[in-house]
Design a protein around this motif. Sequence first.
Motif, PDB file in Angstrom:
ATOM      1  N   ALA A 259      14.211  12.088 -12.945  1.00 43.71           N
ATOM      2  CA  ALA A 259      13.837  11.009 -12.029  1.00 43.71           C
ATOM      3  C   ALA A 259      13.157  11.573 -10.788  1.00 43.71           C
ATOM      4  N   PHE A 260      13.401  12.873 -10.522  1.00 42.66           N
ATOM      5  CA  PHE A 260      12.800  13.547  -9.377  1.00 42.66           C
ATOM      6  C   PHE A 260      12.200  14.864  -9.853  1.00 42.66           C
ATOM      7  N   HIS A 261      11.313  15.412  -9.049  1.00 38.08           N
ATOM      8  CA  HIS A 261      10.808  16.747  -9.322  1.00 38.08           C
ATOM      9  C   HIS A 261      11.840  17.773  -8.854  1.00 38.08           C
ATOM     10  N   ASN A 262      11.781  18.985  -9.408  1.00 35.02           N
ATOM     11  CA  ASN A 262      12.575  20.081  -8.847  1.00 35.02           C
ATOM     12  C   ASN A 262      11.676  21.297  -8.665  1.00 35.02           C
TER      13      ASN A 262
ATOM     14  N   VAL B 282      -0.354  12.855 -25.438  1.00 35.66           N
ATOM     15  CA  VAL B 282      -0.170  11.485 -25.952  1.00 35.66           C
ATOM     16  C   VAL B 282       1.077  10.824 -25.373  1.00 35.66           C
ATOM     17  N   LEU B 283       1.973  11.613 -24.771  1.00 36.07           N
ATOM     18  CA  LEU B 283       3.198  11.029 -24.218  1.00 36.07           C
ATOM     19  C   LEU B 283       2.934  10.428 -22.841  1.00 36.07           C
ATOM     20  N   HIS B 284       3.536   9.280 -22.613  1.00 34.46           N
ATOM     21  CA  HIS B 284       3.421   8.596 -21.330  1.00 34.46           C
ATOM     22  C   HIS B 284       4.821   8.279 -20.813  1.00 34.46           C
ATOM     23  N   PRO B 285       4.966   8.028 -19.506  1.00 35.47           N
ATOM     24  CA  PRO B 285       6.295   7.772 -18.934  1.00 35.47           C
ATOM     25  C   PRO B 285       7.066   6.697 -19.689  1.00 35.47           C
ATOM     26  N   GLY B 286       8.320   7.038 -19.984  1.00 35.54           N
ATOM     27  CA  GLY B 286       9.208   6.111 -20.668  1.00 35.54           C
ATOM     28  C   GLY B 286       9.245   6.266 -22.175  1.00 35.54           C
TER      29      GLY B 286
END
Length: 408
Positions: free
Chosen positions: A85-88, A283-287
């Motif tokens: 959910a956040f960057h690290n 090809v992958l998108h958020p969710g």
Amino acid sequence: MTAPARTTRDSAELIAAEEPVLAHNYHPLPVVVARAEGAWVEDVEGRRYLDMLAGYSALNFGHRHPDLVDAAHRQLDRLTLTSRAFHNDRLALFAERLAALTGQDMVLPMNTGAEAVESGIKVARKWAYDVKGVPADRATIVVAAENFHGRTTTIVSFSTDEVARGGFGPFTPGFRVVPYNDLAALEAAVDETTAAVLIEPIQGEAGVVIPDDGYLAGVRELTRRAGCLFIADEIQSGLGRTGRTLAVEHEDVVPDVVLLGKALGGGIVPVSAVVARREVLGVLHPGEHGSTFGGNPLAAAVGTAVVGLLEGGEFQRRAAELGVVLRDGLSELTGKGVAGFRARGLWAGVDVDPAIGTGREISERLMREGVLVKDTHGSTIRLAPPLTVTEEELRTALGSLEKVLARG
């Protein structure tokens, strides 16, 4: 005076204590490991054993390699988990260096090997629909018989091992199984619906089965002509085990997708990854795919340290050089209890004369000699020592095997 209460249990007690509370999905050798370092482990009674399995290649750098332990300690003091959910602050460096090490563009971080395989399957299907133009829900993936890619429901759907498969149906459709090391059969199975060919460059669980020279190059050329992806499962064979960073490098092959795991976590935390060309992972998108723990800061820190150990090539060279010692030692035992063997780098499948014992029996006898290995099918045992093993330790293990075989 009353004797003080015992606070520890011995090996027999600990093994017995597991029986009523642990699912019986494993049949371990009767050794209870309490401590380990390098190529050696120690049981609760203090007996030492030379580890010639290395966690099925998860411990390529031995137990508690100081660089990896240090990386883990330093990260434990800072940050362990954020979720995606956040960057690290550790993930970008891990992905950059892993992509560079493997000659790929992008990284999809996951945790276990089976997750990497499942992720690779999803990515291949999505690519087939979005890029290749396969009609919805008709994508197929061609796999090899005697494969081992994990034990999730989808993966056992295309297993030919009835122990792994029996009783777990109904199975996931969309897979075609062909004989391993058979380019003609592979070509006959590939058609316009094929999203990918998924194979192990060396079949580990099957007994370290090495294909003929030219097979991997043939798979690469066939998939290129057919317009489908070549997915190499390097979860056991990769990251130095065979004397190269990846086993496909023995034929100068670059797959479209490489699946990694086991050694990527340094024997400290589960770390796996799908590494691939940009147009494939793109090809992958958020969710559409994810993992709460995939790419966590602790895993990224350890994974980066693992990549650092491999970037200089020292461990690949050790595996190649000591692999000659292993191969020569097994050659000397051939006809003296060893019916045959297959070896590449520090990895060997050894077929023992069935008259001497099953693979399980040989493993138990070696355990009593202070050497730990693991059986697979029939009278075959697998040898996969840490890449940190010394020549002296390797010869000790071979000597113990000679002694066990001589007793018959």
